[in-house]
Scaffold this motif. Structure first.
Motif: not given
Length: 93
Positions: A10-20, A71-82, A84-89
């Motif tokens: 779980r921590r490894g997946a969180g770290g990978f999500a943070l990196l992405l 649109t591309g900016y918004a999509v990349v921003w939303l992916i990053g937000l998801v 970062f949230t996944a990594s925190a969880v």
């Protein structure tokens, strides 16, 4: 005491999500700097590398100048937000 395997995964997946998520932020920043450079040249480059892309102001400004929603900016921003949230969880105990 050894770490339990599930917590390690779980921590490894969180770290990978943070990196992405950080990679998404870097892509946004590079696109932001390139856009400013295309708009006003070297001065735009200085603006692009010294300021951060915004959530509301930059897309609105881009929409006004280019007459097209980033649109591309918004999509990349939303992916990053998801990500970062996944990594925190995932990292949180």
């Amino acid at each position: 005491m050894p770490m339990r395997p599930l917590r390690f995964i779980r921590r490894g997946a969180g770290g990978f999500a943070l990196l992405l998520g950080q990679l998404c932020a870097l892509i946004l920043w590079i696109g932001y700097a390139i856009t400013w450079t295309n708009w006003i040249g070297f001065f735009g480059f200085l603006i692009g590398i010294s300021t951060a892309p915004g959530l509301v102001i930059f897309p609105l400004l881009y929409w006004i100048v280019e007459n097209e929603f980033p649109t591309g900016y918004a999509v990349v921003w939303l992916i990053g937000l998801v990500l970062f949230t996944a990594s925190a969880v995932l990292i949180e105990d």
